[in-house]
Design an enzyme around this catalytic site. Sequence first.
Site, PDB file in Angstrom:
ATOM      1  N   PRO A   2       0.814  -1.219   0.000  1.00 37.79           N
ATOM      2  CA  PRO A   2       0.000   0.000   0.000  1.00 37.79           C
ATOM      3  C   PRO A   2       0.851   1.275   0.000  1.00 37.79           C
ATOM      4  O   PRO A   2       0.566   2.225  -0.740  1.00 37.79           O
ATOM      5  CB  PRO A   2      -0.814  -0.118   1.300  1.00 37.79           C
ATOM      6  CG  PRO A   2      -0.791  -1.567   1.648  1.00 37.79           C
ATOM      7  CD  PRO A   2       0.532  -2.072   1.169  1.00 37.79           C
ATOM      8  N   TYR A   3       1.867   1.286   0.829  1.00 37.20           N
ATOM      9  CA  TYR A   3       2.748   2.457   0.926  1.00 37.20           C
ATOM     10  C   TYR A   3       3.544   2.643  -0.357  1.00 37.20           C
ATOM     11  O   TYR A   3       3.628   3.763  -0.901  1.00 37.20           O
ATOM     12  CB  TYR A   3       3.692   2.270   2.118  1.00 37.20           C
ATOM     13  CG  TYR A   3       4.670   3.394   2.345  1.00 37.20           C
ATOM     14  CD1 TYR A   3       4.227   4.678   2.633  1.00 37.20           C
ATOM     15  CD2 TYR A   3       6.040   3.149   2.302  1.00 37.20           C
ATOM     16  CE1 TYR A   3       5.136   5.708   2.867  1.00 37.20           C
ATOM     17  CE2 TYR A   3       6.944   4.168   2.533  1.00 37.20           C
ATOM     18  CZ  TYR A   3       6.493   5.444   2.815  1.00 37.20           C
ATOM     19  OH  TYR A   3       7.393   6.457   3.044  1.00 37.20           O
ATOM     20  N   ALA A   4       4.112   1.559  -0.872  1.00 37.88           N
ATOM     21  CA  ALA A   4       4.908   1.654  -2.094  1.00 37.88           C
ATOM     22  C   ALA A   4       4.057   2.117  -3.268  1.00 37.88           C
ATOM     23  O   ALA A   4       4.509   2.897  -4.120  1.00 37.88           O
ATOM     24  CB  ALA A   4       5.563   0.306  -2.401  1.00 37.88           C
TER      25      ALA A   4
END
Length: 251
Positions: free
Chosen positions: A159-161
Amino acid sequence: MAEGSTTSDSQPRTALVTGGSGGIGRAIARRLSADGFSVAVHYMGNADKAAEVVREITGTGGQAIAVSGDVADEAAMVRLFDEVEAAFGGIDVVINTAGVMVLSTVVDLDLDELDRMHRTNIRGSFVVSQLAAQRLRSGGALVNVSTSQTRMQHPTYAPYAASKAAVEALTPVLARELRGRDITVNAIAPGPTATPLFLNGKDQEAIDRLAQLAPLERLGTPEDIAEVAAFLAGPSRWINGQVIYPNGGLA
């Protein structure tokens, strides 16, 4: 300040550091002050931490103010840019470190958390980049912040990437859209860096394991990242539209 205006020789250059009260942002704000910049230290929720950074800078003879606003709220950020310009006469550099990190496997991801993170990391990056494109003086620089996780593909970071991959896509396109303005647009994508955001929720075994991933066999420090940001903010006028990976050789 009118679009395309320049900094006079007698006037210090000004930098706005979003997320400037956090680990990497704080190190960047201090480093830019040491390089002679007047610094606007942006914060969202912790006025005390931002005030500490301002005191650190002014205590060594620098100029700094604390400014607050939601980076994803365009009206709030217009007011913030106005405030910085009123205090220092214009803006030469924007370092956009403000971000949110949610770790989860894809199958277990709370989509409300995804929306919250994307609001700051994607919409916030677009809002700040748009205003920087409109307001930076000639000779200026915008530096966005991504993550080496866009390359490393570690579980729970999807999700962050994904949100930071959007920042990496935005950056070179904006650099080309600013043709003729003498403004550079780059991104830095740190690897594992010993900040409160990164260390939160990790036990010592996990920290030690991550520290061994790089050939240099340590975590990065906020000061390592600040060195790269300062280079892109100042002397590196021939680096433009790039994503730089300060990660000790991880990927």
